[in-house]
Design a protein around this motif. Sequence first.
Motif, mmCIF file in Angstrom:
data_model
loop_
_atom_site.group_PDB
_atom_site.id
_atom_site.type_symbol
_atom_site.label_atom_id
_atom_site.label_comp_id
_atom_site.label_asym_id
_atom_site.label_seq_id
_atom_site.Cartn_x
_atom_site.Cartn_y
_atom_site.Cartn_z
ATOM 1 N N PRO A 1 57.724 32.842 52.351
ATOM 2 C CA PRO A 1 57.985 33.088 53.771
ATOM 3 C C PRO A 1 57.202 32.186 54.716
ATOM 4 O O PRO A 1 57.628 31.945 55.841
ATOM 5 C CB PRO A 1 57.569 34.554 53.962
ATOM 6 N N TRP A 2 56.059 31.665 54.278
ATOM 7 C CA TRP A 2 55.245 30.820 55.158
ATOM 8 C C TRP A 2 55.666 29.351 55.115
ATOM 9 O O TRP A 2 55.027 28.495 55.716
ATOM 10 C CB TRP A 2 53.750 30.972 54.844
ATOM 11 N N GLY A 3 56.777 29.039 54.416
ATOM 12 C CA GLY A 3 57.328 27.689 54.448
ATOM 13 C C GLY A 3 56.902 26.790 53.307
ATOM 14 O O GLY A 3 57.351 25.652 53.208
ATOM 15 N N ASP A 4 56.033 27.281 52.430
ATOM 16 C CA ASP A 4 55.608 26.515 51.262
ATOM 17 C C ASP A 4 56.348 27.040 50.038
ATOM 18 O O ASP A 4 57.059 28.036 50.095
ATOM 19 C CB ASP A 4 54.100 26.689 51.028
ATOM 20 N N ALA A 5 56.166 26.377 48.921
ATOM 21 C CA ALA A 5 56.589 26.926 47.638
ATOM 22 C C ALA A 5 55.348 27.548 47.017
ATOM 23 O O ALA A 5 54.253 26.969 47.077
ATOM 24 C CB ALA A 5 57.146 25.836 46.747
ATOM 25 N N PHE A 6 55.501 28.726 46.441
ATOM 26 C CA PHE A 6 54.364 29.436 45.865
ATOM 27 C C PHE A 6 54.772 30.104 44.561
ATOM 28 O O PHE A 6 55.886 30.616 44.435
ATOM 29 C CB PHE A 6 53.855 30.515 46.834
ATOM 30 N N GLY A 7 53.858 30.094 43.610
ATOM 31 C CA GLY A 7 54.069 30.797 42.351
ATOM 32 C C GLY A 7 52.743 31.248 41.781
ATOM 33 O O GLY A 7 51.683 30.692 42.109
ATOM 34 N N MET A 8 52.806 32.265 40.939
ATOM 35 C CA MET A 8 51.592 32.818 40.324
ATOM 36 C C MET A 8 51.915 33.189 38.885
ATOM 37 O O MET A 8 52.975 33.761 38.607
ATOM 38 C CB MET A 8 51.143 34.043 41.113
ATOM 39 N N ASN B 1 50.479 26.469 45.134
ATOM 40 C CA ASN B 1 51.073 26.438 46.471
ATOM 41 C C ASN B 1 51.370 24.990 46.835
ATOM 42 O O ASN B 1 50.464 24.153 46.848
ATOM 43 C CB ASN B 1 50.122 27.054 47.497
ATOM 44 N N ILE B 2 52.638 24.712 47.108
ATOM 45 C CA ILE B 2 53.061 23.371 47.514
ATOM 46 C C ILE B 2 53.351 23.418 49.007
ATOM 47 O O ILE B 2 54.275 24.104 49.458
ATOM 48 C CB ILE B 2 54.302 22.906 46.729
ATOM 49 N N SER B 3 52.557 22.683 49.781
ATOM 50 C CA SER B 3 52.666 22.692 51.239
ATOM 51 C C SER B 3 53.975 22.092 51.713
ATOM 52 O O SER B 3 54.497 21.155 51.134
ATOM 53 C CB SER B 3 51.522 21.887 51.856
ATOM 54 N N GLY B 4 54.479 22.657 52.816
ATOM 55 C CA GLY B 4 55.674 22.114 53.460
ATOM 56 C C GLY B 4 56.930 22.826 53.032
ATOM 57 O O GLY B 4 56.976 23.546 52.043
#
Length: 138
Positions: A113-120, A132-135
């Motif tokens: 939701p914050w515009g990045d790609a995220f995984g855990m 976390n991949i910015s952008g």
Amino acid sequence: MTVRLNPYIGFRDQARQALAFYATVFRGEVTLSTFGDAGLAQDPADADKVMHGQVIGEDGLLLMLSDAPTGMDAPTVSNISVSLSGDDAEALTRYWDGLSEGASIVEPLTPAPWGDAFGMLTDRFGVTWLVNISGAVD
């Protein structure tokens, strides 16, 4: 002057295998010393355990690991997470893919939701990683 904060992960007796795995993920070189090398193996079973090991990966990534000698408490679960972040989508996705082998995926690497790609995920050695991949991600 330079100051760095480096993750240091402790194991009972899996540090050598973890070092080899992380070296492939981060395209790095492994250095290690054992309790036997240092003359610190009070128990002969500890001689080949990793007293200190590290992977120096591409982009200066540094990860350190060790085994716990007999008689010393070793963690049974990790209570910290290691975070990889930045804007190099290719490298971070490659790290994610490597760490995912044999892992339990907590959150897939997807747009957040914050515009990045995220995984855990929790890797095969029980270490939790956040990527976390910015952008904006297409």
